[in-house]
Design a protein around this motif. Structure first.
Motif, PDB file in Angstrom:
ATOM      1  N   THR A 124     100.596 -31.424 -52.318  1.00  0.00           N
ATOM      2  CA  THR A 124     100.118 -32.362 -51.305  1.00  0.00           C
ATOM      3  C   THR A 124      99.480 -31.618 -50.134  1.00  0.00           C
ATOM      4  O   THR A 124      98.409 -32.004 -49.655  1.00  0.00           O
ATOM      5  CB  THR A 124     101.282 -33.252 -50.818  1.00  0.00           C
ATOM      6  OG1 THR A 124     101.832 -33.942 -51.943  1.00  0.00           O
ATOM      7  CG2 THR A 124     100.805 -34.250 -49.784  1.00  0.00           C
ATOM      8  N   ALA A 125     100.135 -30.556 -49.679  1.00  0.00           N
ATOM      9  CA  ALA A 125      99.591 -29.764 -48.569  1.00  0.00           C
ATOM     10  C   ALA A 125      98.238 -29.157 -48.948  1.00  0.00           C
ATOM     11  O   ALA A 125      97.308 -29.128 -48.130  1.00  0.00           O
ATOM     12  CB  ALA A 125     100.580 -28.671 -48.167  1.00  0.00           C
ATOM     13  N   LYS A 183     105.683 -30.076 -55.383  1.00  0.00           N
ATOM     14  CA  LYS A 183     104.949 -31.304 -55.052  1.00  0.00           C
ATOM     15  C   LYS A 183     104.492 -31.285 -53.594  1.00  0.00           C
ATOM     16  O   LYS A 183     103.370 -31.716 -53.280  1.00  0.00           O
ATOM     17  CB  LYS A 183     105.811 -32.534 -55.338  1.00  0.00           C
ATOM     18  CG  LYS A 183     105.997 -32.788 -56.826  1.00  0.00           C
ATOM     19  CD  LYS A 183     106.883 -33.989 -57.078  1.00  0.00           C
ATOM     20  CE  LYS A 183     107.061 -34.230 -58.567  1.00  0.00           C
ATOM     21  NZ  LYS A 183     107.980 -35.357 -58.845  1.00  0.00           N
ATOM     22  N   ILE A 184     105.342 -30.790 -52.709  1.00  0.00           N
ATOM     23  CA  ILE A 184     104.951 -30.655 -51.297  1.00  0.00           C
ATOM     24  C   ILE A 184     103.775 -29.692 -51.175  1.00  0.00           C
ATOM     25  O   ILE A 184     102.805 -29.958 -50.447  1.00  0.00           O
ATOM     26  CB  ILE A 184     106.148 -30.188 -50.438  1.00  0.00           C
ATOM     27  CG1 ILE A 184     107.203 -31.286 -50.346  1.00  0.00           C
ATOM     28  CG2 ILE A 184     105.688 -29.754 -49.042  1.00  0.00           C
ATOM     29  CD1 ILE A 184     108.532 -30.831 -49.758  1.00  0.00           C
ATOM     30  N   MET A 185     103.848 -28.578 -51.896  1.00  0.00           N
ATOM     31  CA  MET A 185     102.757 -27.600 -51.855  1.00  0.00           C
ATOM     32  C   MET A 185     101.463 -28.206 -52.391  1.00  0.00           C
ATOM     33  O   MET A 185     100.374 -27.951 -51.849  1.00  0.00           O
ATOM     34  CB  MET A 185     103.140 -26.356 -52.653  1.00  0.00           C
ATOM     35  CG  MET A 185     104.219 -25.536 -51.978  1.00  0.00           C
ATOM     36  SD  MET A 185     105.011 -24.267 -52.995  1.00  0.00           S
ATOM     37  CE  MET A 185     103.691 -23.542 -53.878  1.00  0.00           C
ATOM     38  N   ALA A 204     103.451 -24.942 -44.199  1.00  0.00           N
ATOM     39  CA  ALA A 204     104.331 -25.720 -45.082  1.00  0.00           C
ATOM     40  C   ALA A 204     104.369 -25.096 -46.477  1.00  0.00           C
ATOM     41  O   ALA A 204     105.440 -24.996 -47.091  1.00  0.00           O
ATOM     42  CB  ALA A 204     103.860 -27.175 -45.158  1.00  0.00           C
ATOM     43  N   GLU A 247     115.103 -29.009 -56.526  1.00  0.00           N
ATOM     44  CA  GLU A 247     114.521 -28.647 -55.232  1.00  0.00           C
ATOM     45  C   GLU A 247     113.181 -27.933 -55.406  1.00  0.00           C
ATOM     46  O   GLU A 247     112.250 -28.150 -54.631  1.00  0.00           O
ATOM     47  CB  GLU A 247     115.486 -27.756 -54.424  1.00  0.00           C
ATOM     48  CG  GLU A 247     116.745 -28.462 -53.958  1.00  0.00           C
ATOM     49  CD  GLU A 247     117.806 -28.582 -55.058  1.00  0.00           C
ATOM     50  OE1 GLU A 247     117.771 -27.812 -56.045  1.00  0.00           O
ATOM     51  OE2 GLU A 247     118.659 -29.473 -54.943  1.00  0.00           O
ATOM     52  N   ARG A 266     110.475 -30.435 -56.109  1.00  0.00           N
ATOM     53  CA  ARG A 266     110.085 -31.075 -54.845  1.00  0.00           C
ATOM     54  C   ARG A 266     109.180 -30.160 -54.021  1.00  0.00           C
ATOM     55  O   ARG A 266     108.159 -30.598 -53.477  1.00  0.00           O
ATOM     56  CB  ARG A 266     111.321 -31.485 -54.050  1.00  0.00           C
ATOM     57  CG  ARG A 266     110.979 -32.312 -52.811  1.00  0.00           C
ATOM     58  CD  ARG A 266     112.198 -32.785 -52.030  1.00  0.00           C
ATOM     59  NE  ARG A 266     112.932 -31.661 -51.480  1.00  0.00           N
ATOM     60  CZ  ARG A 266     114.135 -31.266 -51.877  1.00  0.00           C
ATOM     61  NH1 ARG A 266     114.764 -31.905 -52.850  1.00  0.00           N
ATOM     62  NH2 ARG A 266     114.748 -30.249 -51.330  1.00  0.00           N
ATOM     63  N   GLU A 267     109.543 -28.872 -53.939  1.00  0.00           N
ATOM     64  CA  GLU A 267     108.738 -27.915 -53.162  1.00  0.00           C
ATOM     65  C   GLU A 267     107.327 -27.785 -53.747  1.00  0.00           C
ATOM     66  O   GLU A 267     106.341 -27.713 -53.009  1.00  0.00           O
ATOM     67  CB  GLU A 267     109.411 -26.545 -53.111  1.00  0.00           C
ATOM     68  CG  GLU A 267     110.790 -26.514 -52.474  1.00  0.00           C
ATOM     69  CD  GLU A 267     110.847 -27.093 -51.074  1.00  0.00           C
ATOM     70  OE1 GLU A 267     109.872 -26.952 -50.319  1.00  0.00           O
ATOM     71  OE2 GLU A 267     111.870 -27.705 -50.730  1.00  0.00           O
ATOM     72  N   SER A 318      99.719 -26.791 -58.559  1.00  0.00           N
ATOM     73  CA  SER A 318     101.070 -27.063 -58.054  1.00  0.00           C
ATOM     74  C   SER A 318     101.671 -28.293 -58.713  1.00  0.00           C
ATOM     75  O   SER A 318     102.854 -28.296 -59.076  1.00  0.00           O
ATOM     76  CB  SER A 318     101.047 -27.247 -56.532  1.00  0.00           C
ATOM     77  OG  SER A 318     100.712 -26.045 -55.894  1.00  0.00           O
ATOM     78  N   CYS A 370     107.665 -23.526 -48.217  1.00  0.00           N
ATOM     79  CA  CYS A 370     108.136 -23.931 -49.548  1.00  0.00           C
ATOM     80  C   CYS A 370     108.303 -22.726 -50.464  1.00  0.00           C
ATOM     81  O   CYS A 370     109.287 -22.638 -51.203  1.00  0.00           O
ATOM     82  CB  CYS A 370     107.167 -24.929 -50.174  1.00  0.00           C
ATOM     83  SG  CYS A 370     107.172 -26.558 -49.403  1.00  0.00           S
ATOM     84  N   MET A 387      99.615 -27.144 -42.677  1.00  0.00           N
ATOM     85  CA  MET A 387      99.792 -27.288 -44.129  1.00  0.00           C
ATOM     86  C   MET A 387      99.999 -25.922 -44.792  1.00  0.00           C
ATOM     87  O   MET A 387     100.822 -25.787 -45.703  1.00  0.00           O
ATOM     88  CB  MET A 387      98.588 -27.995 -44.761  1.00  0.00           C
ATOM     89  CG  MET A 387      98.407 -29.433 -44.340  1.00  0.00           C
ATOM     90  SD  MET A 387      99.786 -30.494 -44.816  1.00  0.00           S
ATOM     91  CE  MET A 387     100.534 -30.798 -43.229  1.00  0.00           C
TER      92      MET A 387
END
Length: 154
Positions: free
Chosen positions: A98-99, A94-96, A67, A88, A91-92, A133, A71, A64
């Protein structure tokens, strides 16, 4: 106020640090079972007692963490190209987020079975990072919307 040249050096320096963190992070992630074995044998018996738990938590957290750095590296490309407010990046972020939540959850599980003060600090820090984030993703989403509207009017 920074000049253009200083700002550019700061951006490129940050990109270099993120690249370095990614490469060294992969190396540390691959070595973590061996490093934890060594730490358990020589420094902390609690690691030896809960070795599988520690390996699982550190591998999950390591993936994570990589990740998150990946990002950030992708987002730095948009900073360098001076086009930050794009879908983009939303999205990055949101990924960060979640991680970061996954890291907080993994350390919460570890803390239940092998609690440390550092574990609690990690939980709090990554929980706050996740919230930050997601909020920043919302801000960027609005900025992207405004930018698109502005681009259509020109």
């Amino acid at each position: 106020m920074m000049g253009k040249r200083s700002e550019r050096r700061l951006i490129l320096g940050t990109k270099w640090i993120l690249d370095f963190m990614f490469v060294t992070g992969v190396i540390v992630l691959l070595m973590s079972p061996f490093l934890l074995q060594y730490a358990g044998d020589h420094f902390a018996g609690v690691i030896r007692e809960h070795y599988i738990l520690y390996v699982a938590v550190y591998l999950i957290s390591g993936v994570m963490g990589l990740a998150i750095v990946f990002c950030l590296r992708k987002m730095m490309k948009t900073v360098i190209s001076q086009d930050c407010f794009v879908d983009e990046n939303v999205r990055e972020l949101k990924i960060m987020g979640t991680a970061s939540f996954v890291i907080a959850a993994a350390f919460l599980v570890k803390t239940i079975f092998a609690g440390t003060v550092a574990g609690v600090v990690i939980i709090v820090v990554f929980f706050i990072a996740a919230l930050f984030s997601f909020v920043l993703a919302g801000v960027f989403s609005e900025a992207v919307r405004y930018k698109k509207e502005n681009d259509l009017t020109i």
